[in-house]
Design a protein around this motif. Sequence first.
Motif, short mmCIF file in Angstrom:
data_model
loop_
_atom_site.label_atom_id
_atom_site.label_comp_id
_atom_site.label_asym_id
_atom_site.label_seq_id
_atom_site.Cartn_x
_atom_site.Cartn_y
_atom_site.Cartn_z
N VAL A 1 0.75 -1.06 0.10
CA VAL A 1 0.08 0.02 -0.08
C VAL A 1 0.94 1.32 0.00
CG1 VAL A 1 -1.85 1.41 1.27
CG2 VAL A 1 -1.78 -0.96 1.41
N PHE A 2 0.90 2.12 -1.20
CA PHE A 2 1.45 3.23 -0.92
C PHE A 2 0.54 4.38 -0.43
CE2 PHE A 2 4.73 0.76 -3.23
CZ PHE A 2 5.88 1.56 -3.16
N GLY A 3 1.12 5.01 0.50
CA GLY A 3 0.50 6.02 1.26
C GLY A 3 -0.24 5.52 2.41
N GLY A 4 0.36 6.22 3.44
CA GLY A 4 -0.22 5.65 4.94
C GLY A 4 -1.08 6.64 5.56
N GLY A 5 -1.74 7.53 4.89
CA GLY A 5 -2.95 8.41 5.40
C GLY A 5 -4.27 7.49 5.69
N PRO A 6 -5.20 8.12 6.02
CA PRO A 6 -6.34 7.18 6.54
C PRO A 6 -6.79 6.21 5.53
CG PRO A 6 -6.53 9.56 7.05
CD PRO A 6 -5.29 9.54 6.28
N VAL A 7 -7.06 6.56 4.26
CA VAL A 7 -7.25 5.56 3.10
C VAL A 7 -6.26 4.41 3.21
CG1 VAL A 7 -7.80 5.27 0.90
CG2 VAL A 7 -8.98 7.28 1.81
N GLY A 8 -5.05 4.82 3.04
CA GLY A 8 -4.16 3.84 2.99
C GLY A 8 -4.11 2.72 4.13
N LEU A 9 -4.26 3.45 5.09
CA LEU A 9 -4.34 2.54 6.54
C LEU A 9 -5.73 1.56 6.47
CD1 LEU A 9 -3.22 5.05 9.14
CD2 LEU A 9 -2.01 2.99 8.55
N MET A 10 -6.75 2.26 5.87
CA MET A 10 -7.81 1.35 5.84
C MET A 10 -7.69 0.24 4.88
SD MET A 10 -10.05 2.32 7.92
CE MET A 10 -8.74 2.55 9.26
N ALA A 11 -7.22 0.56 3.77
CA ALA A 11 -6.58 -0.75 2.90
C ALA A 11 -5.80 -1.73 3.30
CB ALA A 11 -5.93 0.10 1.63
N ALA A 12 -4.77 -1.10 4.21
CA ALA A 12 -3.93 -2.12 4.82
C ALA A 12 -4.78 -2.85 5.76
CB ALA A 12 -2.98 -1.49 5.66
N HIS A 13 -5.63 -2.28 6.70
CA HIS A 13 -6.55 -2.99 7.57
C HIS A 13 -7.56 -3.93 7.00
CE1 HIS A 13 -8.67 -3.67 11.42
NE2 HIS A 13 -9.71 -2.61 11.12
N SER A 14 -7.94 -3.77 5.75
CA SER A 14 -8.64 -4.57 4.98
C SER A 14 -8.09 -5.56 4.23
CB SER A 14 -9.34 -3.69 3.71
OG SER A 14 -10.07 -2.56 3.91
N ALA A 15 -7.04 -5.43 3.94
CA ALA A 15 -6.33 -6.57 3.41
C ALA A 15 -5.89 -7.44 4.55
CB ALA A 15 -4.79 -5.93 2.53
N GLU B 1 2.03 -0.35 11.82
CA GLU B 1 2.55 -1.32 12.60
C GLU B 1 1.84 -1.85 13.36
OE1 GLU B 1 6.55 0.05 13.24
OE2 GLU B 1 7.16 -0.32 11.14
N SER B 2 0.96 -1.06 14.06
CA SER B 2 0.17 -1.54 15.37
C SER B 2 -1.11 -2.48 14.96
CB SER B 2 -0.68 -0.18 15.92
OG SER B 2 -1.78 0.21 15.11
N ILE B 3 -1.37 -2.69 13.59
CA ILE B 3 -2.42 -3.33 12.90
C ILE B 3 -1.63 -4.57 12.34
CG2 ILE B 3 -4.29 -1.89 12.96
CD1 ILE B 3 -3.57 -1.79 9.86
N GLY B 4 -0.39 -4.86 12.48
CA GLY B 4 0.28 -6.06 11.98
C GLY B 4 1.07 -6.00 10.43
N ALA B 5 0.96 -4.55 10.16
CA ALA B 5 1.60 -4.28 8.63
C ALA B 5 3.11 -4.08 9.00
CB ALA B 5 0.74 -3.15 8.13
N VAL B 6 3.67 -4.04 7.93
CA VAL B 6 5.33 -3.54 7.74
C VAL B 6 5.24 -2.15 7.42
CG1 VAL B 6 7.54 -4.10 6.96
CG2 VAL B 6 6.04 -5.94 7.49
N GLY B 7 5.71 -1.28 8.18
CA GLY B 7 5.97 0.20 7.59
C GLY B 7 7.23 0.03 6.90
N ILE B 8 7.08 0.85 5.74
CA ILE B 8 8.35 1.35 4.86
C ILE B 8 8.52 2.82 4.89
CG2 ILE B 8 9.30 1.05 2.65
CD1 ILE B 8 9.17 -1.75 4.06
N ASP B 9 9.56 3.34 5.54
CA ASP B 9 9.96 4.56 5.26
C ASP B 9 10.61 4.76 4.21
OD1 ASP B 9 10.46 7.36 5.95
OD2 ASP B 9 11.56 6.76 7.76
N PHE B 10 10.10 5.88 3.12
CA PHE B 10 10.69 5.88 1.90
C PHE B 10 11.69 7.08 2.00
CE2 PHE B 10 6.86 8.78 1.39
CZ PHE B 10 7.40 9.98 1.05
N SER B 11 11.64 7.86 3.31
CA SER B 11 12.60 8.75 3.46
C SER B 11 13.95 8.18 3.99
CB SER B 11 12.21 9.76 4.46
OG SER B 11 12.22 9.10 5.78
N ALA B 12 13.85 6.82 4.23
CA ALA B 12 15.22 6.00 4.65
C ALA B 12 15.93 5.33 3.52
CB ALA B 12 14.86 4.95 5.73
N GLY B 13 15.15 5.35 2.14
CA GLY B 13 15.64 4.52 1.09
C GLY B 13 14.66 4.31 0.08
#
Length: 379
Positions: A182-196, A218-230
């Motif tokens: 999921v690209f984008g961790g705003g509300p919709v992206g987080l809902m997509a992750a929750h849904s998946a 990460e609190s719901i079991g997804a893996v966070g990817i920080d694009f500012s880190a690489g």
Amino acid sequence: MKGLVYEGPKQVAVKEVPDAKVQGPLDAVIRLTTTNICGSDLHMYEGRTAVEEGKVLGHENMGIVEEVGPGVQQVKPGDRVSVPFNIACGTCRNCQTGWWSFCTRVNPTEGMDGAAYGYANMGPYDGGQAEFLRVPFADVNLLHLPQGTEHENDFTMLSDIFPTGWHGVELSGFVPGDRVAVFGGGPVGLMAAHSAIIRGASEVFVVDQVPDRLRLAESIGAVGIDFSAGDPDEQILERTGGLGCDRGVEAVGFQAHDAAGEEHPALTLDHLVNVVRTTGGIGVVGVYVPQDPGVDPPERADRVDWQYGTFFTKGQSMGTGQAPVKRYNRQLRDLIIKGRARPSFIVSHEVPLDEAPDAYDKFDRRVEGYTKVLLKPHG
């Protein structure tokens, strides 16, 4: 009544506006109990759409039925309801085939099928960041909720972002066991992750650079990817042994930024083409627009320069467009009631309507801790 009015780029104000009234036999008026600030509201707030000054904003709404027209049969005063952001007639070809988000009857704007409350180019309808809201075709559009106040902050996600996140996963062609990016961790992206995750994904990556969002993922079991880190493509490919993901969801839209803050409308589409495997699928629910006052000429926004050749070569598929909320909201309501879904995990602030301008400003600037703001028009 009071309503939040758009006055120009980064200018909104709570003012006295005309009362919401029953205007036809199929209308209802809702007393809003909760109305949310949506990430897509920020496109209008920042002056990147053609929304007119004086528009009452707000398309994520729920509340209590206050009054109904004489033709309304399925809802009555006192009912607690969720209001889908789509306004649908229920009888046109698109509505009858389950595409309530593309109703052909309700929007007089030339070239636009589908309507919504308080949104640019989506018809003449005022939004619900106000004390009351008029709902056309009430029997078609309203979803009954259990009486009382239980699950208020979960149910308020049913009007848009929970179904939209679910729709993004659906558009991708997801099946249980798939790995999802999921690209984008705003509300919709987080809902997509929750849904998946609810639907049985084997692994879910959420790509963003805002620490609050990554922590929520990460609190719901997804893996966070920080694009500012690489490079996020390299991070995901490394974590998957070079295999990439089966499905991807685009939850950013045309104002995608790189780590330096430079805007690239095609950025997330390119990333998804890279990280989704051959023959995999991509669902796009981030907003793209045919005209953007923020570019010159505005119609240049209609052409997004993304790597279609690689997409074609990899045999990928893509689904796009606004979510038909009614296709999903009853089932998602029941998942909430049974404790299988808890979309309120993203809520950071609950504030009175009078504080909405300040909340818009802080949400727009990504002030730490502002992940999802709920407005309470009646306290």
